[in-house]
Write a protein that holds these residues in place. Sequence first.
Motif, PDB file in Angstrom:
ATOM      1  N   ARG A   1       0.827  -1.213   0.000  1.00 59.51           N
ATOM      2  CA  ARG A   1       0.000   0.000   0.000  1.00 59.51           C
ATOM      3  C   ARG A   1       0.863   1.266   0.000  1.00 59.51           C
ATOM      4  O   ARG A   1       2.007   1.253   0.461  1.00 59.51           O
ATOM      5  N   PRO A   2       0.316   2.363  -0.503  1.00 62.08           N
ATOM      6  CA  PRO A   2       1.028   3.647  -0.448  1.00 62.08           C
ATOM      7  C   PRO A   2       1.140   4.128   0.994  1.00 62.08           C
ATOM      8  O   PRO A   2       0.327   3.765   1.847  1.00 62.08           O
ATOM      9  N   PRO A   3       2.140   4.958   1.297  1.00 62.21           N
ATOM     10  CA  PRO A   3       2.296   5.449   2.671  1.00 62.21           C
ATOM     11  C   PRO A   3       1.235   6.470   3.046  1.00 62.21           C
ATOM     12  O   PRO A   3       0.820   7.291   2.225  1.00 62.21           O
ATOM     13  N   ALA A   4       0.787   6.397   4.286  1.00 61.51           N
ATOM     14  CA  ALA A   4      -0.034   7.444   4.887  1.00 61.51           C
ATOM     15  C   ALA A   4       0.869   8.315   5.747  1.00 61.51           C
ATOM     16  O   ALA A   4       2.046   7.998   5.963  1.00 61.51           O
ATOM     17  N   GLY A   5       0.327   9.421   6.260  1.00 53.64           N
ATOM     18  CA  GLY A   5       1.146  10.368   7.006  1.00 53.64           C
ATOM     19  C   GLY A   5       1.860   9.752   8.183  1.00 53.64           C
ATOM     20  O   GLY A   5       3.020  10.043   8.462  1.00 53.64           O
ATOM     21  N   THR A   6       1.181   8.844   8.908  1.00 55.58           N
ATOM     22  CA  THR A   6       1.785   8.237  10.098  1.00 55.58           C
ATOM     23  C   THR A   6       2.873   7.236   9.747  1.00 55.58           C
ATOM     24  O   THR A   6       3.643   6.833  10.623  1.00 55.58           O
ATOM     25  N   ASP A   7       2.934   6.807   8.480  1.00 59.77           N
ATOM     26  CA  ASP A   7       3.934   5.818   8.080  1.00 59.77           C
ATOM     27  C   ASP A   7       5.317   6.416   7.867  1.00 59.77           C
ATOM     28  O   ASP A   7       6.323   5.718   8.007  1.00 59.77           O
ATOM     29  N   LEU A   8       5.372   7.670   7.493  1.00 62.29           N
ATOM     30  CA  LEU A   8       6.641   8.230   7.028  1.00 62.29           C
ATOM     31  C   LEU A   8       7.723   8.169   8.097  1.00 62.29           C
ATOM     32  O   LEU A   8       8.887   7.882   7.794  1.00 62.29           O
ATOM     33  N   SER A   9       7.362   8.430   9.346  1.00 63.60           N
ATOM     34  CA  SER A   9       8.369   8.405  10.414  1.00 63.60           C
ATOM     35  C   SER A   9       8.841   6.995  10.728  1.00 63.60           C
ATOM     36  O   SER A   9       9.889   6.811  11.366  1.00 63.60           O
ATOM     37  N   ARG A  10       8.100   5.981  10.274  1.00 66.21           N
ATOM     38  CA  ARG A  10       8.485   4.589  10.527  1.00 66.21           C
ATOM     39  C   ARG A  10       9.472   4.076   9.489  1.00 66.21           C
ATOM     40  O   ARG A  10      10.064   3.016   9.679  1.00 66.21           O
ATOM     41  N   LEU A  11       9.643   4.791   8.412  1.00 65.12           N
ATOM     42  CA  LEU A  11      10.577   4.395   7.359  1.00 65.12           C
ATOM     43  C   LEU A  11      11.964   4.952   7.677  1.00 65.12           C
ATOM     44  O   LEU A  11      12.506   5.815   6.986  1.00 65.12           O
ATOM     45  N   THR A  12      12.552   4.446   8.740  1.00 65.44           N
ATOM     46  CA  THR A  12      13.802   5.011   9.272  1.00 65.44           C
ATOM     47  C   THR A  12      14.930   4.973   8.252  1.00 65.44           C
ATOM     48  O   THR A  12      15.626   5.968   8.040  1.00 65.44           O
ATOM     49  N   TYR A  13      15.124   3.824   7.636  1.00 66.73           N
ATOM     50  CA  TYR A  13      16.235   3.702   6.687  1.00 66.73           C
ATOM     51  C   TYR A  13      15.984   4.527   5.436  1.00 66.73           C
ATOM     52  O   TYR A  13      16.899   5.196   4.932  1.00 66.73           O
ATOM     53  N   LEU A  14      14.757   4.517   4.930  1.00 62.79           N
ATOM     54  CA  LEU A  14      14.449   5.317   3.743  1.00 62.79           C
ATOM     55  C   LEU A  14      14.592   6.802   4.035  1.00 62.79           C
ATOM     56  O   LEU A  14      15.078   7.568   3.193  1.00 62.79           O
ATOM     57  N   ASN A  15      14.193   7.231   5.227  1.00 63.47           N
ATOM     58  CA  ASN A  15      14.443   8.631   5.610  1.00 63.47           C
ATOM     59  C   ASN A  15      15.936   8.927   5.611  1.00 63.47           C
ATOM     60  O   ASN A  15      16.363  10.033   5.231  1.00 63.47           O
ATOM     61  N   GLY A  16      16.723   7.946   6.025  1.00 59.98           N
ATOM     62  CA  GLY A  16      18.172   8.115   5.961  1.00 59.98           C
ATOM     63  C   GLY A  16      18.668   8.252   4.535  1.00 59.98           C
ATOM     64  O   GLY A  16      19.569   9.048   4.247  1.00 59.98           O
ATOM     65  N   VAL A  17      18.086   7.487   3.609  1.00 61.08           N
ATOM     66  CA  VAL A  17      18.435   7.608   2.189  1.00 61.08           C
ATOM     67  C   VAL A  17      18.146   9.020   1.696  1.00 61.08           C
ATOM     68  O   VAL A  17      18.967   9.640   0.995  1.00 61.08           O
ATOM     69  N   VAL A  18      16.974   9.542   2.044  1.00 63.57           N
ATOM     70  CA  VAL A  18      16.594  10.887   1.596  1.00 63.57           C
ATOM     71  C   VAL A  18      17.554  11.924   2.151  1.00 63.57           C
ATOM     72  O   VAL A  18      18.067  12.788   1.418  1.00 63.57           O
ATOM     73  N   HIS A  19      17.825  11.870   3.438  1.00 64.51           N
ATOM     74  CA  HIS A  19      18.698  12.879   4.054  1.00 64.51           C
ATOM     75  C   HIS A  19      20.144  12.745   3.571  1.00 64.51           C
ATOM     76  O   HIS A  19      20.838  13.758   3.373  1.00 64.51           O
ATOM     77  N   GLU A  20      20.598  11.524   3.371  1.00 65.71           N
ATOM     78  CA  GLU A  20      21.959  11.339   2.873  1.00 65.71           C
ATOM     79  C   GLU A  20      22.088  11.837   1.438  1.00 65.71           C
ATOM     80  O   GLU A  20      23.115  12.399   1.049  1.00 65.71           O
ATOM     81  N   THR A  21      21.038  11.661   0.641  1.00 65.51           N
ATOM     82  CA  THR A  21      21.035  12.216  -0.716  1.00 65.51           C
ATOM     83  C   THR A  21      21.112  13.730  -0.672  1.00 65.51           C
ATOM     84  O   THR A  21      21.891  14.354  -1.412  1.00 65.51           O
ATOM     85  N   LEU A  22      20.316  14.351   0.201  1.00 65.61           N
ATOM     86  CA  LEU A  22      20.327  15.813   0.313  1.00 65.61           C
ATOM     87  C   LEU A  22      21.652  16.324   0.875  1.00 65.61           C
ATOM     88  O   LEU A  22      22.036  17.463   0.618  1.00 65.61           O
ATOM     89  N   ARG A  23      22.350  15.492   1.630  1.00 71.59           N
ATOM     90  CA  ARG A  23      23.670  15.890   2.131  1.00 71.59           C
ATOM     91  C   ARG A  23      24.691  15.878   1.002  1.00 71.59           C
ATOM     92  O   ARG A  23      25.399  16.868   0.765  1.00 71.59           O
TER      93      ARG A  23
END
Length: 443
Positions: free
Chosen positions: A293-315
């Motif tokens: 399923r697509p992510p809902a708002g409450t899911d985004l903070s649970r994607l710890t590693y993917l959030n790391g991918v996003v922040h590392e890309t922006l770095r």
Amino acid sequence: MTSIPVGTGTAYADHSLLGRTGKYTPAELLLALHRRFGPVVSAGAGRNRFVYLLGAEANRFVFANSPLFRNREAYAGLIPVDGETSLPVSDGDDHRRRRRLVQPALHHRQIDGYLRIMAENADAVVGSWRTGQRVEVYQAFRAAIRRSTIQSLFGGRLAADAEFFGDQLQPLLDLVDRLPQTVAVLERLHLPPWRRAVAARNKVDARIYAEIARMRAGDADDGDHVLATLVHGRGDDGEGLTDLEVRDQAVSLIAAGYETTSAAMAWAVYAMLSTPGVWDRARDEVRDVLGDRPPAGTDLSRLTYLNGVVHETLRLYPPAVIGARMVTRDFEFADRRVPAGSLLIFSPYVTHRLPELWPEPTRFDPERWDPAAPGYRKPVAHEFLPFGGGQHRCVGSVLAVTELTVMLARLLAGASLRLPAQRVRARGFAAMRPRDGLLAEVC
């Protein structure tokens, strides 16, 4: 330009952005200047005087001392695209008033309502791919992000013209990639690139102004989107934005929204595929947390590693390699005097690659953003600044991070990719992007 060879069996991706020839990109040249000369580097003289303030403490000084600077002259190159009253070229009271009227439409709760649109646009791209096909990831997601951004922020009527906006904004964005001196010559001599840009802007303006007029007249279904907020919003004094101000904020949000986010999307895919294990780990997390399923708002903070991918890309690949300010008053920094009239340059790119802040700074390591990881240290605002900082921090930063996370999640859930042999080259200051795109093979 930089050349990064990649292909099957690549053991390590050179995220330093140095090619085999050893030649510096402009971004790497700034990093080399900082290593050799420290936080203050001066160049030129008189009206062409540049001062580079580089590193985390330089960023902190710039963000904390806004009365010393003006943005308008520093970002004059954006005016042909964004307009005379857009936030990037606004200063003082005008900037504060316009920002207060734009910000409510980009609040976290508002952005949560855009997740379905983001996911649907990503799914449309991924769903069109077939096993064995070679796809141009950057251009495919550039179109998807453009449509998603316009649909989320400005509703279905303007989203129906997403391809039109892409075609017409491109000649304007091409100007931003040129040196300001070059743009001045193009304008003064009325050369073809300038004429094309003016004609394109007139078409964009006509479309935006028509929609503003519909809303002013009450003939449009305003919906719950940014354009309605810009048209009908009122400040503390009861005053709203003029049609010109609405136009400028709308166009700058569209252009910046897809130009920078699509570049970051391409770099994220490149980094995940060229760094062993990252794609598989991010995909497994998405499947564990979300299933299909697509992510809902409450899911985004649970994607710890993917959030790391996003922040590392922006770095490693910040949307803007540099930021700029025009110095309005003399000041001292690091025992060096900086005179009024200088164009001050600071650099997220340089800061994000300093080994004293980021161990093994050219290594793509999403785990460095995991609070549970050993040695985790949360960077402060002047150490991690992919969207600038201070009073002029990009108003659309939350939207960009959210869109990246959602679209990467849908890509990981719906496709398997590999990188064929190619040279991935970085280009651009306004939005550092893969110069020749990014090819991937669908597995």
